[in-house]
Design an enzyme around this catalytic site. Structure first.
Site, mmCIF file in Angstrom:
data_model
loop_
_atom_site.group_PDB
_atom_site.id
_atom_site.type_symbol
_atom_site.label_atom_id
_atom_site.label_comp_id
_atom_site.label_asym_id
_atom_site.label_seq_id
_atom_site.Cartn_x
_atom_site.Cartn_y
_atom_site.Cartn_z
ATOM 1 N N LYS A 69 10.278 58.199 37.589
ATOM 2 C CA LYS A 69 10.544 57.907 36.173
ATOM 3 C C LYS A 69 9.723 56.697 35.726
ATOM 4 O O LYS A 69 9.150 56.680 34.642
ATOM 5 C CB LYS A 69 12.054 57.657 35.968
ATOM 6 C CG LYS A 69 12.882 58.932 36.099
ATOM 7 C CD LYS A 69 14.380 58.678 36.180
ATOM 8 C CE LYS A 69 15.132 59.982 36.426
ATOM 9 N NZ LYS A 69 16.587 59.823 36.602
ATOM 10 N N GLN A 124 21.125 55.354 37.049
ATOM 11 C CA GLN A 124 20.859 56.429 38.011
ATOM 12 C C GLN A 124 22.141 56.778 38.757
ATOM 13 O O GLN A 124 22.822 55.911 39.296
ATOM 14 C CB GLN A 124 19.743 55.986 38.984
ATOM 15 C CG GLN A 124 19.281 57.073 39.943
ATOM 16 C CD GLN A 124 18.639 58.281 39.252
ATOM 17 O OE1 GLN A 124 18.013 58.158 38.207
ATOM 18 N NE2 GLN A 124 18.799 59.450 39.827
ATOM 19 N N ASP A 136 20.058 59.481 28.527
ATOM 20 C CA ASP A 136 20.506 60.504 29.477
ATOM 21 C C ASP A 136 21.499 61.471 28.820
ATOM 22 O O ASP A 136 21.811 62.519 29.383
ATOM 23 C CB ASP A 136 21.215 59.833 30.663
ATOM 24 C CG ASP A 136 20.422 59.938 31.956
ATOM 25 O OD1 ASP A 136 19.596 60.864 32.060
ATOM 26 O OD2 ASP A 136 20.632 59.096 32.846
#
Ligand code: GUN
Length: 290
Positions: free
Chosen positions: A52, A96, A119
């Site tokens: 990422k 994460q 997200d």
């Protein structure tokens, strides 16, 4: 059989985003920014975060990773999120997952400012997605929708069977398909006779992390297969949830894994962060004018 090439499409999307970032910089002096919170040393999570970060660099984004030890307290992560919510250089915040067992993940996800929730895991954005309103949708299912669109696979009225009901993949995948007028079934670990369901599917979308879960006897001819799973075999090879070699022979379209959905997830993270950046830049300009 045609491959749904996520690597090629993600590259095309990244190129467009890179140009958009250049334009944004020259028109308003803004640089999209992504902050990643990584807790612990899980090799898969570290690898994903690394990918990422590299994608952010390629696209010209500002990015910062908050690397925290496995033993970090809930309070310390909460403080970091509050700080990132107030940081005008940060447009998107990504925590994460999974987090260590002593951490209350739900509470942390709810602390992320919804307008920085790239997200799409905050209940505000989940609610907007399920009601068909604009917001942030989770990157993996969003990437699947882009891939289907690119290859002109129309989902309207099609029988779509989603295998896996996670908050990250299965549930938002079902919501996006439903919003696109598909007929959607969601199967999961307690589903009796999975084959009965998949045999009826025009499109099978599977993301559970079980090697060879979907075999050729479980699908009909000309099925479309979206393999969202990624597992490592004993020999160290990365594979999906589908017996690719045999199922591909019966498919009209199929994603490879790796090289299908994975790269699309990263492209959608960039896309969501750019979207957040544009919204935040507009908001800041309005506040300055007021
Ligand atoms: N862990 C596995 N997939 C994801 C994802 O898409 N986002 C985050 N934040 N964590 C993940």
């Amino acid at each position: 059989m045609q491959l749904l090439d996520g690597r090629a499409l993600s590259k095309k999307i990244e190129e467009k985003i890179t140009q958009d970032v250049k334009d944004l910089k020259s028109t308003c002096g803004c640089t999209p920014g992504l902050a990643v919170v990584l807790v612990g040393q899980d090799p898969a999570s570290s690898a994903y975060v690394n990918m990422k970060k590299k994608a952010c660099d390629r696209a010209g984004f500002y990015s910062i990773t908050h690397d925290m030890p496995e033993t970090i307290s809930q309070e310390a992560i909460e403080k970091t999120i509050a700080m990132l919510n107030n940081d005008t250089n940060v447009d998107g915040i990504l925590i994460q997952l999974p987090l260590p067992k002593h951490i209350d993940t739900t509470k942390l996800l709810e602390l992320v400012a919804p307008e920085k929730d790239v997200d799409g895991f905050h209940p505000y954005n989940v609610g907007r997605l399920t009601t068909g309103l604009d917001g942030f949708a989770p990157c993996t299912p969003l990437g699947v929708m882009e891939l289907l669109k690119e290859y002109k696979v129309d989902v309207k009225g099609k029988n779509c069977v989603v295998v896996g009901a996670s908050n990250i993949v299965g549930k938002p995948m079902a919501a996006l398909l439903l919003n696109a007028d598909a007929t959607v079934e969601v199967c999961h670990v307690f589903t009796d006779d999975l084959k009965k369901h998949t045999l009826n599917a025009d499109i099978v979308l599977v993301g559970v992390g079980i090697i060879n879960l979907i075999t050729e006897d479980m699908v009909k001819d000309d099925v479309v297969i979206i393999d969202i799973g990624v597992s490592r075999t004993k020999e160290g090879k990365l594979v999906g949830d589908v017996d690719f070699e045999n199922v591909s022979k019966k498919s009209s379209f199929i994603t490879p894994s790796p090289g299908g959905v994975g790269p699309m997830t990263i492209a959608m993270l960039l896309s969501n962060t750019l979207k957040a950046s544009k919204i935040n830049a507009k908001k800041l300009a309005q506040e300055r004018e007021a």
